[in-house]
Design a protein around this motif. Structure first.
Motif, mmCIF file in Angstrom:
data_model
loop_
_atom_site.group_PDB
_atom_site.id
_atom_site.type_symbol
_atom_site.label_atom_id
_atom_site.label_comp_id
_atom_site.label_asym_id
_atom_site.label_seq_id
_atom_site.Cartn_x
_atom_site.Cartn_y
_atom_site.Cartn_z
ATOM 1 N N GLY A 124 17.309 5.378 16.399
ATOM 2 C CA GLY A 124 17.669 6.138 15.203
ATOM 3 C C GLY A 124 17.419 5.351 13.930
ATOM 4 O O GLY A 124 16.933 5.895 12.937
ATOM 5 N N VAL A 125 17.720 4.067 13.943
ATOM 6 C CA VAL A 125 17.476 3.219 12.770
ATOM 7 C C VAL A 125 15.974 3.093 12.520
ATOM 8 O O VAL A 125 15.521 3.122 11.368
ATOM 9 N N ALA A 126 15.175 2.973 13.570
ATOM 10 C CA ALA A 126 13.720 2.893 13.414
ATOM 11 C C ALA A 126 13.169 4.196 12.828
ATOM 12 O O ALA A 126 12.285 4.175 11.962
ATOM 13 N N LEU A 127 13.692 5.334 13.264
ATOM 14 C CA LEU A 127 13.282 6.622 12.700
ATOM 15 C C LEU A 127 13.691 6.717 11.237
ATOM 16 O O LEU A 127 12.928 7.193 10.395
ATOM 17 N N PHE A 128 14.889 6.250 10.919
ATOM 18 C CA PHE A 128 15.368 6.233 9.542
ATOM 19 C C PHE A 128 14.456 5.370 8.668
ATOM 20 O O PHE A 128 14.117 5.753 7.539
ATOM 21 N N ALA A 129 14.019 4.230 9.186
ATOM 22 C CA ALA A 129 13.106 3.355 8.445
ATOM 23 C C ALA A 129 11.786 4.070 8.184
ATOM 24 O O ALA A 129 11.224 3.990 7.087
ATOM 25 N N ARG A 130 11.300 4.772 9.183
ATOM 26 C CA ARG A 130 10.047 5.524 9.030
ATOM 27 C C ARG A 130 10.172 6.570 7.933
ATOM 28 O O ARG A 130 9.260 6.748 7.124
ATOM 29 N N LEU A 131 11.307 7.260 7.904
ATOM 30 C CA LEU A 131 11.524 8.274 6.869
ATOM 31 C C LEU A 131 11.626 7.650 5.479
ATOM 32 O O LEU A 131 11.105 8.196 4.504
ATOM 33 N N ILE A 132 12.282 6.510 5.370
ATOM 34 C CA ILE A 132 12.405 5.824 4.082
ATOM 35 C C ILE A 132 11.029 5.417 3.562
ATOM 36 O O ILE A 132 10.677 5.684 2.403
ATOM 37 N N ILE A 133 10.247 4.774 4.399
ATOM 38 C CA ILE A 133 8.945 4.252 3.970
ATOM 39 C C ILE A 133 7.993 5.390 3.608
ATOM 40 O O ILE A 133 7.354 5.380 2.556
ATOM 41 N N GLY A 134 7.911 6.396 4.471
ATOM 42 C CA GLY A 134 7.047 7.543 4.186
ATOM 43 C C GLY A 134 7.504 8.311 2.962
ATOM 44 O O GLY A 134 6.687 8.769 2.149
ATOM 45 N N GLY A 135 8.820 8.444 2.804
ATOM 46 C CA GLY A 135 9.355 9.158 1.646
ATOM 47 C C GLY A 135 9.069 8.435 0.347
ATOM 48 O O GLY A 135 8.696 9.060 -0.651
ATOM 49 N N LEU A 136 9.241 7.115 0.333
ATOM 50 C CA LEU A 136 8.949 6.358 -0.889
ATOM 51 C C LEU A 136 7.466 6.404 -1.236
ATOM 52 O O LEU A 136 7.095 6.498 -2.410
ATOM 53 N N ALA A 137 6.620 6.336 -0.233
ATOM 54 C CA ALA A 137 5.179 6.437 -0.495
ATOM 55 C C ALA A 137 4.844 7.819 -1.066
ATOM 56 O O ALA A 137 4.032 7.939 -1.989
ATOM 57 N N ALA A 138 5.492 8.866 -0.573
ATOM 58 C CA ALA A 138 5.238 10.221 -1.068
ATOM 59 C C ALA A 138 5.783 10.413 -2.479
ATOM 60 O O ALA A 138 5.230 11.178 -3.265
ATOM 61 N N VAL A 139 6.862 9.726 -2.802
ATOM 62 C CA VAL A 139 7.443 9.852 -4.141
ATOM 63 C C VAL A 139 6.549 9.187 -5.179
ATOM 64 O O VAL A 139 6.366 9.706 -6.286
ATOM 65 N N PHE A 140 5.954 8.039 -4.858
ATOM 66 C CA PHE A 140 5.209 7.269 -5.845
ATOM 67 C C PHE A 140 3.703 7.539 -5.853
ATOM 68 O O PHE A 140 3.032 7.212 -6.825
ATOM 69 N N PHE A 141 3.146 8.124 -4.773
ATOM 70 C CA PHE A 141 1.709 8.310 -4.695
ATOM 71 C C PHE A 141 1.369 9.709 -4.205
ATOM 72 O O PHE A 141 2.120 10.318 -3.450
ATOM 73 N N THR A 142 0.196 10.185 -4.634
ATOM 74 C CA THR A 142 -0.319 11.447 -4.123
ATOM 75 C C THR A 142 -1.070 11.166 -2.828
ATOM 76 O O THR A 142 -1.277 10.011 -2.456
ATOM 77 N N SER A 143 -1.529 12.214 -2.181
ATOM 78 C CA SER A 143 -2.273 12.019 -0.933
ATOM 79 C C SER A 143 -3.639 11.383 -1.189
ATOM 80 O O SER A 143 -4.265 10.863 -0.273
ATOM 81 N N TYR A 144 -4.100 11.407 -2.448
ATOM 82 C CA TYR A 144 -5.371 10.764 -2.802
ATOM 83 C C TYR A 144 -5.188 9.300 -3.167
ATOM 84 O O TYR A 144 -6.155 8.611 -3.479
ATOM 85 N N GLY A 145 -3.946 8.820 -3.201
ATOM 86 C CA GLY A 145 -3.678 7.434 -3.522
ATOM 87 C C GLY A 145 -3.437 7.181 -4.995
ATOM 88 O O GLY A 145 -3.286 6.042 -5.411
ATOM 89 N N ASP A 146 -3.399 8.253 -5.786
ATOM 90 C CA ASP A 146 -3.125 8.098 -7.213
ATOM 91 C C ASP A 146 -1.621 7.991 -7.421
ATOM 92 O O ASP A 146 -0.835 8.661 -6.743
ATOM 93 N N ARG A 147 -1.239 7.180 -8.411
ATOM 94 C CA ARG A 147 0.174 7.065 -8.753
ATOM 95 C C ARG A 147 0.649 8.371 -9.377
ATOM 96 O O ARG A 147 -0.039 8.958 -10.196
ATOM 97 N N ARG A 148 1.809 8.806 -8.969
ATOM 98 C CA ARG A 148 2.375 10.023 -9.562
ATOM 99 C C ARG A 148 2.933 9.683 -10.941
ATOM 100 O O ARG A 148 3.669 8.725 -11.102
ATOM 101 N N ASP A 149 2.598 10.508 -11.899
ATOM 102 C CA ASP A 149 3.159 10.369 -13.234
ATOM 103 C C ASP A 149 4.054 11.561 -13.497
ATOM 104 O O ASP A 149 3.819 12.664 -13.000
ATOM 105 N N GLU A 150 5.049 11.344 -14.313
ATOM 106 C CA GLU A 150 5.954 12.448 -14.623
ATOM 107 C C GLU A 150 5.277 13.481 -15.512
ATOM 108 O O GLU A 150 5.671 14.638 -15.532
ATOM 109 N N ASP A 151 4.261 13.053 -16.281
ATOM 110 C CA ASP A 151 3.588 13.981 -17.185
ATOM 111 C C ASP A 151 2.658 14.925 -16.441
ATOM 112 O O ASP A 151 2.408 16.030 -16.903
ATOM 113 N N LYS A 152 2.118 14.481 -15.317
ATOM 114 C CA LYS A 152 1.160 15.302 -14.566
ATOM 115 C C LYS A 152 1.900 16.158 -13.555
ATOM 116 O O LYS A 152 2.954 15.819 -13.065
ATOM 117 N N HIS A 153 1.295 17.275 -13.234
ATOM 118 C CA HIS A 153 1.882 18.177 -12.235
ATOM 119 C C HIS A 153 0.889 18.306 -11.075
ATOM 120 O O HIS A 153 -0.255 18.694 -11.263
#
Length: 155
Positions: A124-153
């Motif tokens: 369960g802890v390993a699954l939780f770690a996977r969710l944390i890492i994947g979630g943080l990557a999704a929050v900060f980057f798009t699927s193209y690898g560009d950094r997400r900006d608050e100004d862009k949609h």
């Protein structure tokens, strides 16, 4: 005739292994199996943090959908994976040392059942770690690898 007499006079108790010795070995195997998960998690965290691959690849490194788009996203994901796995590995190692402290005095069946619970906790802890890492990557980057900006949609 002498051979048949020896067979009938043989002590069958000598054929049965020493159960106390086997139980001691079983307890050692259970102790080691419970400690493997946190140690592996800690080692993977050190590898991701200290010697990550320079660029995204499909053979080595922590791969997520959002972390494979660019070198910046890849390095971010490796760093987050390293920190997360080190923190959770240390936490799990301490928790397992505390929880398995009374294994030597426990009944073997109870010890096995407790070990199964601890292994499920580690999963369960390993699954939780996977969710944390994947979630943080999704929050900060798009699927193209560009950094997400608050100004862009992004859609």
């Amino acid at each position: 005739m002498d051979f048949i007499t020896k067979i009938f006079n043989m002590d069958l108790g000598k054929l049965v292994p020493d159960l106390a010795g086997l139980l001691d070995k079983a307890k050692m195997v259970i102790d080691v199996s419970v400690m493997v998960g946190p140690v592996v998690m800690l080692l993977l965290g050190l590898i991701y943090l200290l010697i990550p691959p320079k660029e995204a690849n499909y053979s080595f490194g922590y791969r997520t959908y959002f972390g494979m788009g660019s070198v910046e996203a890849w390095r971010f994901t490796q760093k987050v994976a390293g920190i997360t796995y080190i923190a959770l590995g240390i936490g799990l190692l301490i928790a397992m040392l505390i929880l398995t402290g009374d294994f030597q005095n426990a009944d073997t069946f109870d010890m096995v059942m407790d070990a199964l619970k601890y292994l499920l906790l580690q999963a369960g802890v390993a699954l939780f770690a996977r969710l944390i890492i994947g979630g943080l990557a999704a929050v900060f980057f798009t699927s193209y690898g560009d950094r997400r900006d608050e100004d862009k949609h992004y859609e």
